[in-house]
Design a protein around this motif. Structure first.
Motif, short mmCIF file in Angstrom:
data_model
loop_
_atom_site.label_atom_id
_atom_site.label_comp_id
_atom_site.label_asym_id
_atom_site.label_seq_id
_atom_site.Cartn_x
_atom_site.Cartn_y
_atom_site.Cartn_z
N GLY A 94 0.78 -1.30 0.04
CA GLY A 94 -0.15 -0.13 0.01
C GLY A 94 0.90 1.40 0.09
N TYR A 95 0.44 2.28 -0.70
CA TYR A 95 1.16 3.46 -0.79
C TYR A 95 0.50 4.48 -1.34
N GLN A 193 1.09 -9.07 12.78
CA GLN A 193 2.62 -8.59 12.73
C GLN A 193 2.59 -7.32 11.81
N LYS A 194 3.50 -6.39 12.07
CA LYS A 194 3.78 -5.51 11.11
C LYS A 194 5.28 -6.00 10.55
N GLN A 199 11.03 2.38 1.94
CA GLN A 199 10.48 3.54 1.78
C GLN A 199 9.23 3.88 1.95
N ALA A 200 8.28 4.28 1.01
CA ALA A 200 6.94 4.63 1.27
C ALA A 200 6.18 3.41 1.01
N TYR A 201 6.58 2.44 0.51
CA TYR A 201 5.77 1.12 0.21
C TYR A 201 5.76 0.24 1.41
N LEU A 206 -1.77 -1.46 8.02
CA LEU A 206 -1.86 -0.50 9.18
C LEU A 206 -0.68 0.62 9.20
N ASP A 207 0.44 0.16 8.23
CA ASP A 207 1.67 1.00 8.44
C ASP A 207 1.17 2.23 7.52
#
Length: 347
Positions: A94-95, A193-194, A199-201, A206-207
């Motif tokens: 997600g980005y 888990q995270k 980078q921005a990807y 939830l991040d």
């Protein structure tokens, strides 16, 4: 003498290898397709039977009869139903882009052929608290995850898409239709888990940082393990993020200002104030660069093209757990404050 009636047969799917049902104790039961026997068995003392068969194609008509003392019953007919595939959703990436939020995912459907791109239709659905689908967003099929199988998708939540979505919280699900089959609804689950985001990807849903699409603020969240979006309409000026990255001198951030009546075509200066978490000013960046966004083709409704800016956050002030940032628009030699915007999209 008891009448030999047709047995009762339970539904059969194209994944079943047994036919079950109820009949007369001790009766011989037989299953046929187009007059050819595909299996037989006997009714037990409880009145139940199981007939072992080879898997049959969907829409095949099976005739089942029972025979008692040489008397065969009328046939009970059952049509083989297409089975609901065991499905799971895997969130991939997600980005944010300047035109919206990009989500990539994979829908695994056990035993289903997804090799024909044009026969697989996936739609991202936003479901409101009443269970109604508030928005249905077409996705692009991808075969990035399983060679030869279009089990992946990419979807863009653009300004145009989100314009009609009211403020609220929405569950996310993928509606999948393969060929002429029925729709399969696959909830987007959130992993506990995270994972590390490059980078921005972001590898974890939830991040994904909160950001704006037009005049809507989009925040990722979860409830009962399902991915959700919180959509709000702010009542004060807000920052839009175009891009950011690391340079030798610090972290550069390109952005713009929305939701204000201020005319950025008037002569002004943009300053950035860096505060610690108590609100104490620790650094001021005077007269940062102003972008004219006319040629950027951002496609954002209500955007003042002169509201664009670039700020470079010095290396020693990049820890967002220690510092917060504000953009101030000032005019005149006395630097009269015209508006202030929290730069809350910096990560």
């Amino acid at each position: 003498k008891e009448e030999v009636k047709a047995p009762k047969v339970n539904p059969v799917t194209d994944r079943d290898e047994v036919i079950t049902g109820n009949g007369m104790k001790g009766a011989e039961v037989s299953a046929k397709v187009n007059g050819t026997e595909i299996g037989k068995s006997k009714v037990d003392e409880e009145g139940n039977f199981e007939i072992k068969i080879a898997k049959q194609k969907a829409d095949t008509k099976i005739s089942v009869t029972q025979t008692v003392d040489g008397e065969e019953s009328p046939a009970a007919e059952v049509v083989v139903n297409p089975s609901k595939a065991a499905t799971t959703h895997v969130f991939k990436k997600g980005y944010w882009e300047s035109y919206g939020l990009i989500l990539n995912g994979q829908v695994k459907m056990e035993g289903v052929d997804l090799s024909k791109k044009e026969s697989v239709v996936k739609t991202l659905e936003l479901v409101d608290e009443s269970g109604k689908v508030a928005a249905a967003i077409p996705t692009v099929n991808t075969n990035w995850y399983t060679p030869g199988q279009y089990d992946g998708y990419q979807v863009t939540l653009s300004e145009k898409t989100m314009a009609a979505v009211q403020a609220g919280t929405y569950k996310l699900q993928v509606n999948v239709v393969v060929g002429n089959g029925e729709a399969t609804i696959v909830p987007i689950a959130v992993e506990n888990q995270k994972m590390f985001g490059i980078q921005a990807y972001q590898d974890a849903f939830l991040d994904i940082p909160t950001n704006n699409v037009g005049l809507k603020t989009i925040e990722t969240m979860s409830k009962d393990g399902q991915a959700m979006l919180k959509v709000t309409t702010p009542d004060k000026p807000m920052m839009g993020l175009i891009s950011e990255g690391q340079s030798k001198n610090g972290r550069f951030v390109n952005g713009y200002v929305l939701n204000t009546d201020y005319n950025f075509s008037e002569k002004h200066q943009k300053n950035v104030v860096i505060e610690d978490k108590s609100g104490k000013v620790v650094k001021e960046l005077k007269n940062i660069h102003t972008w004219d966004l006319t040629s950027w083709n951002l496609g954002i409704s209500g955007l003042d093209m002169k509201s664009g800016f670039q700020v470079i956050i010095p290396n020693e002030y990049q820890n967002t757990s220690l510092y917060q940032y504000k953009l101030q628009v000032v005019t005149g030699e006395e630097e009269a404050l015209q508006l202030e915007v929290a730069l809350d999209k910096i990560i």
